[in-house]
Design a protein around this motif. Structure first.
Motif, PDB file in Angstrom:
ATOM      1  N   ASP A 241      -6.477  37.098   0.653  1.00 43.07           N
ATOM      2  CA  ASP A 241      -7.085  38.120   1.515  1.00 43.07           C
ATOM      3  C   ASP A 241      -7.446  37.580   2.893  1.00 43.07           C
ATOM      4  O   ASP A 241      -7.898  38.343   3.756  1.00 43.07           O
ATOM      5  CB  ASP A 241      -8.346  38.695   0.850  1.00 43.07           C
ATOM      6  N   ILE A 242      -7.255  36.294   3.088  1.00 41.82           N
ATOM      7  CA  ILE A 242      -7.516  35.699   4.408  1.00 41.82           C
ATOM      8  C   ILE A 242      -6.716  36.418   5.493  1.00 41.82           C
ATOM      9  O   ILE A 242      -7.168  36.537   6.639  1.00 41.82           O
ATOM     10  CB  ILE A 242      -7.193  34.187   4.392  1.00 41.82           C
ATOM     11  N   ILE A 243      -5.539  36.923   5.142  1.00 39.85           N
ATOM     12  CA  ILE A 243      -4.699  37.589   6.146  1.00 39.85           C
ATOM     13  C   ILE A 243      -5.340  38.878   6.649  1.00 39.85           C
ATOM     14  O   ILE A 243      -4.896  39.436   7.663  1.00 39.85           O
ATOM     15  CB  ILE A 243      -3.285  37.893   5.593  1.00 39.85           C
ATOM     16  N   THR A 244      -6.380  39.377   5.971  1.00 43.84           N
ATOM     17  CA  THR A 244      -7.056  40.599   6.416  1.00 43.84           C
ATOM     18  C   THR A 244      -8.182  40.300   7.400  1.00 43.84           C
ATOM     19  O   THR A 244      -8.762  41.222   7.968  1.00 43.84           O
ATOM     20  CB  THR A 244      -7.634  41.369   5.216  1.00 43.84           C
ATOM     21  N   LEU A 245      -8.501  39.011   7.589  1.00 44.36           N
ATOM     22  CA  LEU A 245      -9.586  38.631   8.500  1.00 44.36           C
ATOM     23  C   LEU A 245      -9.102  38.644   9.945  1.00 44.36           C
ATOM     24  O   LEU A 245      -7.921  38.448  10.223  1.00 44.36           O
ATOM     25  CB  LEU A 245     -10.101  37.230   8.154  1.00 44.36           C
ATOM     26  N   ASP A 246     -10.034  38.853  10.856  1.00 44.77           N
ATOM     27  CA  ASP A 246      -9.682  38.763  12.267  1.00 44.77           C
ATOM     28  C   ASP A 246      -9.660  37.285  12.679  1.00 44.77           C
ATOM     29  O   ASP A 246     -10.160  36.411  11.953  1.00 44.77           O
ATOM     30  CB  ASP A 246     -10.678  39.547  13.132  1.00 44.77           C
ATOM     31  N   VAL A 248     -11.255  35.569  14.941  1.00 40.51           N
ATOM     32  CA  VAL A 248     -12.558  34.920  15.128  1.00 40.51           C
ATOM     33  C   VAL A 248     -13.118  34.458  13.784  1.00 40.51           C
ATOM     34  O   VAL A 248     -13.659  33.347  13.669  1.00 40.51           O
ATOM     35  CB  VAL A 248     -13.551  35.882  15.817  1.00 40.51           C
ATOM     36  N   SER A 249     -12.980  35.288  12.751  1.00 37.64           N
ATOM     37  CA  SER A 249     -13.486  34.939  11.420  1.00 37.64           C
ATOM     38  C   SER A 249     -12.719  33.763  10.830  1.00 37.64           C
ATOM     39  O   SER A 249     -13.303  32.873  10.213  1.00 37.64           O
ATOM     40  CB  SER A 249     -13.387  36.150  10.486  1.00 37.64           C
ATOM     41  N   VAL A 250     -11.394  33.751  11.034  1.00 37.09           N
ATOM     42  CA  VAL A 250     -10.573  32.645  10.523  1.00 37.09           C
ATOM     43  C   VAL A 250     -10.987  31.345  11.211  1.00 37.09           C
ATOM     44  O   VAL A 250     -11.185  30.309  10.556  1.00 37.09           O
ATOM     45  CB  VAL A 250      -9.070  32.923  10.748  1.00 37.09           C
ATOM     46  N   GLN A 251     -11.144  31.382  12.525  1.00 38.96           N
ATOM     47  CA  GLN A 251     -11.556  30.188  13.272  1.00 38.96           C
ATOM     48  C   GLN A 251     -12.935  29.707  12.826  1.00 38.96           C
ATOM     49  O   GLN A 251     -13.187  28.502  12.760  1.00 38.96           O
ATOM     50  CB  GLN A 251     -11.562  30.492  14.771  1.00 38.96           C
ATOM     51  N   ARG A 252     -13.793  30.678  12.473  1.00 39.17           N
ATOM     52  CA  ARG A 252     -15.160  30.315  12.063  1.00 39.17           C
ATOM     53  C   ARG A 252     -15.160  29.581  10.742  1.00 39.17           C
ATOM     54  O   ARG A 252     -15.822  28.544  10.599  1.00 39.17           O
ATOM     55  CB  ARG A 252     -16.022  31.589  11.976  1.00 39.17           C
ATOM     56  N   PHE A 253     -14.434  30.074   9.752  1.00 37.56           N
ATOM     57  CA  PHE A 253     -14.507  29.397   8.447  1.00 37.56           C
ATOM     58  C   PHE A 253     -13.727  28.085   8.449  1.00 37.56           C
ATOM     59  O   PHE A 253     -14.057  27.157   7.704  1.00 37.56           O
ATOM     60  CB  PHE A 253     -14.061  30.318   7.300  1.00 37.56           C
ATOM     61  N   ILE A 254     -12.701  27.979   9.306  1.00 42.15           N
ATOM     62  CA  ILE A 254     -11.942  26.724   9.391  1.00 42.15           C
ATOM     63  C   ILE A 254     -12.856  25.568   9.786  1.00 42.15           C
ATOM     64  O   ILE A 254     -12.694  24.444   9.303  1.00 42.15           O
ATOM     65  CB  ILE A 254     -10.770  26.874  10.392  1.00 42.15           C
ATOM     66  N   ARG A 255     -13.835  25.863  10.642  1.00 39.71           N
ATOM     67  CA  ARG A 255     -14.758  24.814  11.093  1.00 39.71           C
ATOM     68  C   ARG A 255     -15.614  24.274   9.949  1.00 39.71           C
ATOM     69  O   ARG A 255     -16.143  23.162  10.046  1.00 39.71           O
ATOM     70  CB  ARG A 255     -15.666  25.363  12.203  1.00 39.71           C
ATOM     71  N   GLU A 256     -15.761  25.052   8.874  1.00 39.04           N
ATOM     72  CA  GLU A 256     -16.594  24.640   7.748  1.00 39.04           C
ATOM     73  C   GLU A 256     -15.807  23.971   6.627  1.00 39.04           C
ATOM     74  O   GLU A 256     -16.387  23.469   5.673  1.00 39.04           O
ATOM     75  CB  GLU A 256     -17.318  25.874   7.164  1.00 39.04           C
ATOM     76  N   VAL A 273      -0.417  33.454   4.759  1.00 44.13           N
ATOM     77  CA  VAL A 273      -1.714  32.797   4.876  1.00 44.13           C
ATOM     78  C   VAL A 273      -1.586  31.543   5.736  1.00 44.13           C
ATOM     79  O   VAL A 273      -2.425  31.285   6.615  1.00 44.13           O
ATOM     80  CB  VAL A 273      -2.282  32.436   3.488  1.00 44.13           C
ATOM     81  N   LYS A 274      -0.539  30.767   5.502  1.00 40.42           N
ATOM     82  CA  LYS A 274      -0.323  29.556   6.299  1.00 40.42           C
ATOM     83  C   LYS A 274      -0.195  29.900   7.784  1.00 40.42           C
ATOM     84  O   LYS A 274      -0.806  29.255   8.644  1.00 40.42           O
ATOM     85  CB  LYS A 274       0.940  28.833   5.824  1.00 40.42           C
ATOM     86  N   ASP A 275       0.606  30.926   8.081  1.00 40.27           N
ATOM     87  CA  ASP A 275       0.812  31.325   9.475  1.00 40.27           C
ATOM     88  C   ASP A 275      -0.502  31.748  10.116  1.00 40.27           C
ATOM     89  O   ASP A 275      -0.780  31.405  11.279  1.00 40.27           O
ATOM     90  CB  ASP A 275       1.823  32.474   9.558  1.00 40.27           C
ATOM     91  N   MET A 276      -1.306  32.510   9.356  1.00 40.78           N
ATOM     92  CA  MET A 276      -2.586  32.997   9.886  1.00 40.78           C
ATOM     93  C   MET A 276      -3.513  31.835  10.227  1.00 40.78           C
ATOM     94  O   MET A 276      -4.133  31.796  11.291  1.00 40.78           O
ATOM     95  CB  MET A 276      -3.244  33.915   8.862  1.00 40.78           C
ATOM     96  N   SER A 327     -13.403  43.288   5.833  1.00 41.87           N
ATOM     97  CA  SER A 327     -13.046  44.700   5.961  1.00 41.87           C
ATOM     98  C   SER A 327     -13.412  45.452   4.696  1.00 41.87           C
ATOM     99  O   SER A 327     -13.062  45.050   3.591  1.00 41.87           O
ATOM    100  CB  SER A 327     -11.537  44.832   6.209  1.00 41.87           C
ATOM    101  N   ARG A 328     -14.152  46.561   4.846  1.00 43.17           N
ATOM    102  CA  ARG A 328     -14.585  47.369   3.707  1.00 43.17           C
ATOM    103  C   ARG A 328     -14.375  48.843   4.020  1.00 43.17           C
ATOM    104  O   ARG A 328     -14.222  49.235   5.157  1.00 43.17           O
ATOM    105  CB  ARG A 328     -16.060  47.117   3.381  1.00 43.17           C
ATOM    106  N   GLY A 329     -14.429  49.662   2.963  1.00 40.67           N
ATOM    107  CA  GLY A 329     -14.190  51.082   3.174  1.00 40.67           C
ATOM    108  C   GLY A 329     -15.383  51.951   2.932  1.00 40.67           C
ATOM    109  O   GLY A 329     -15.291  53.162   2.904  1.00 40.67           O
ATOM    110  N   GLY A 330     -16.580  51.399   2.693  1.00 42.05           N
ATOM    111  CA  GLY A 330     -17.707  52.216   2.288  1.00 42.05           C
ATOM    112  C   GLY A 330     -18.692  52.563   3.356  1.00 42.05           C
ATOM    113  O   GLY A 330     -19.798  52.945   3.095  1.00 42.05           O
ATOM    114  N   GLY A 331     -18.320  52.456   4.610  1.00 41.77           N
ATOM    115  CA  GLY A 331     -19.223  52.919   5.656  1.00 41.77           C
ATOM    116  C   GLY A 331     -20.010  51.833   6.340  1.00 41.77           C
ATOM    117  O   GLY A 331     -21.093  52.061   6.864  1.00 41.77           O
TER     118      GLY A 331
END
Length: 336
Positions: A241-246, A248-256, A273-276, A327-331
């Motif tokens: 599901d990493i491919i659904t992240l924007d 900025v979020s991908v860059q943020r978790f990579i740092r951790e 996923v690798k490409d992302m 990303s969520r669908g519940g408002g």
């Protein structure tokens, strides 16, 4: 072969296949189970002579059932019955609907899935949590998520737990609940036990609710049933599901994430996923990780899955801290 009593369902199926011819029948066989193919093949082999009238009646009945099924898909059982009554009369319409529900096994709560979620909520919110869980198990995940989010908090976790632990529901119970919701459908439920609910069902529902509802339900389940809560959390967001992240979020978790851990996790991931991930790090860092992946040799699947789960856990912690938005669908509120 004497047919004074009329053709059986299996005989009708054999007649239809014969009428359709070998090419079309072969395509139909691809969608049948082995035992069904054996039974129909035997029936066809034993069928000596078919009158033109029998063939015509079977084809006409098949056409009517298909027509009724289309009407049901468009507007439900009641809509189909109304249209058929106008076209063929009450008796013929009832006969077709009964044949359809007996042979094609119309899914329970068909009319409920077409109802407005808000209206349905008003109707079921005071029911027993087990009844609510049963109904939500048959709804679309977005519809069920909307209703679950709107239930009183004291019921949310209870209903979620009941959905997750639900396995088989007897036709009698389904009929009883359907009778309350729609009297006219109580006799149209298949007599087979129906598998519904389960952990994946509640995971799909929770993925469509808002973050507040999900957090409350998970925290409550952690107290009531820690093992179930952990199982649900593991399935809520998977590595792919990493491919659904924007970005900025991908860059943020990579740092951790530790580079060696990331290399192992990517060893068994999809190219997407690798490409992302590679697209959201420096060229130098991407080359280093690719080299690590190349020289580390074969990796046990268990090690890959453990590394991926560690990264998923980091992502979920960052989300809980408000640093990543899944990303969520519940408002959930849109942040700009």
């Amino acid at each position: 072969m004497s047919r004074k009593m009329g053709l059986t369902g299996r005989e009708k199926a054999a007649v239809l296949l014969i009428a359709l011819g070998p090419d079309k029948s072969a395509k139909i066989f691809k969608h049948l189970q082995d035992d069904e193919i054996e039974e129909l093949t035997l029936e066809i082999a034993n069928m000596r002579k078919i009158s033109a009238e029998e063939k015509e009646n079977v084809i006409e009945e098949f056409y009517q059932v298909c027509l009724a099924q289309n009407f049901i898909s468009e507007g439900g059982i009641n809509y189909a019955k109304e249209v058929l009554e106008k076209a063929m009369g009450s008796n013929k319409a009832l006969e077709i609907i009964n044949k359809l529900t007996a042979s094609l096994q119309v899914r329970p709560f068909d009319f409920v899935r077409k109802a407005d979620a808000t209206q349905l909520l008003n109707f079921i919110q005071n029911e027993h949590p087990q009844t609510i869980a049963l109904i939500l198990s048959y709804l679309s995940t977005s519809q069920a998520g909307q209703i679950l989010s709107s239930l009183p908090q004291e019921k949310q976790a209870d209903v979620a737990q009941r959905i997750a632990t639900m396995e088989r529901t007897s036709p009698e119970i389904i009929k009883e609940v359907e009778y309350v919701l729609e009297r006219k459908l109580s006799s149209m439920v298949t007599q087979d036990y129906t598998t519904t609910g389960g952990v994946q069902t509640i995971v799909d529902i929770l993925n469509s609710v808002d973050r507040g509802t999900e957090k409350f339900i998970i925290e409550t389940l952690e107290i009531q049933d820690a093992e179930l809560a952990e199982d649900i959390k593991k399935r809520m967001f998977v590595f792919e599901d990493i491919i659904t992240l924007d970005s900025v979020s991908v860059q943020r978790f990579i740092r951790e994430v530790d580079n060696n851990e990331l290399a192992v996790a990517l060893k068994g991931s999809t190219q997407e996923v690798k490409d992302m991930i590679f697209a959201n790090m420096s060229k130098r860092m991407a080359e280093m990780i690719k080299e690590d992946m190349e020289f580390m040799g074969p990796i046990r699947l268990r090690d890959v899955e453990e590394a991926q789960q560690k990264i998923v856990n980091i992502i979920r912690k960052l989300e809980e801290a408000g640093e990543i938005i899944l990303s969520r669908g519940g408002g959930d509120e849109i942040i700009v």
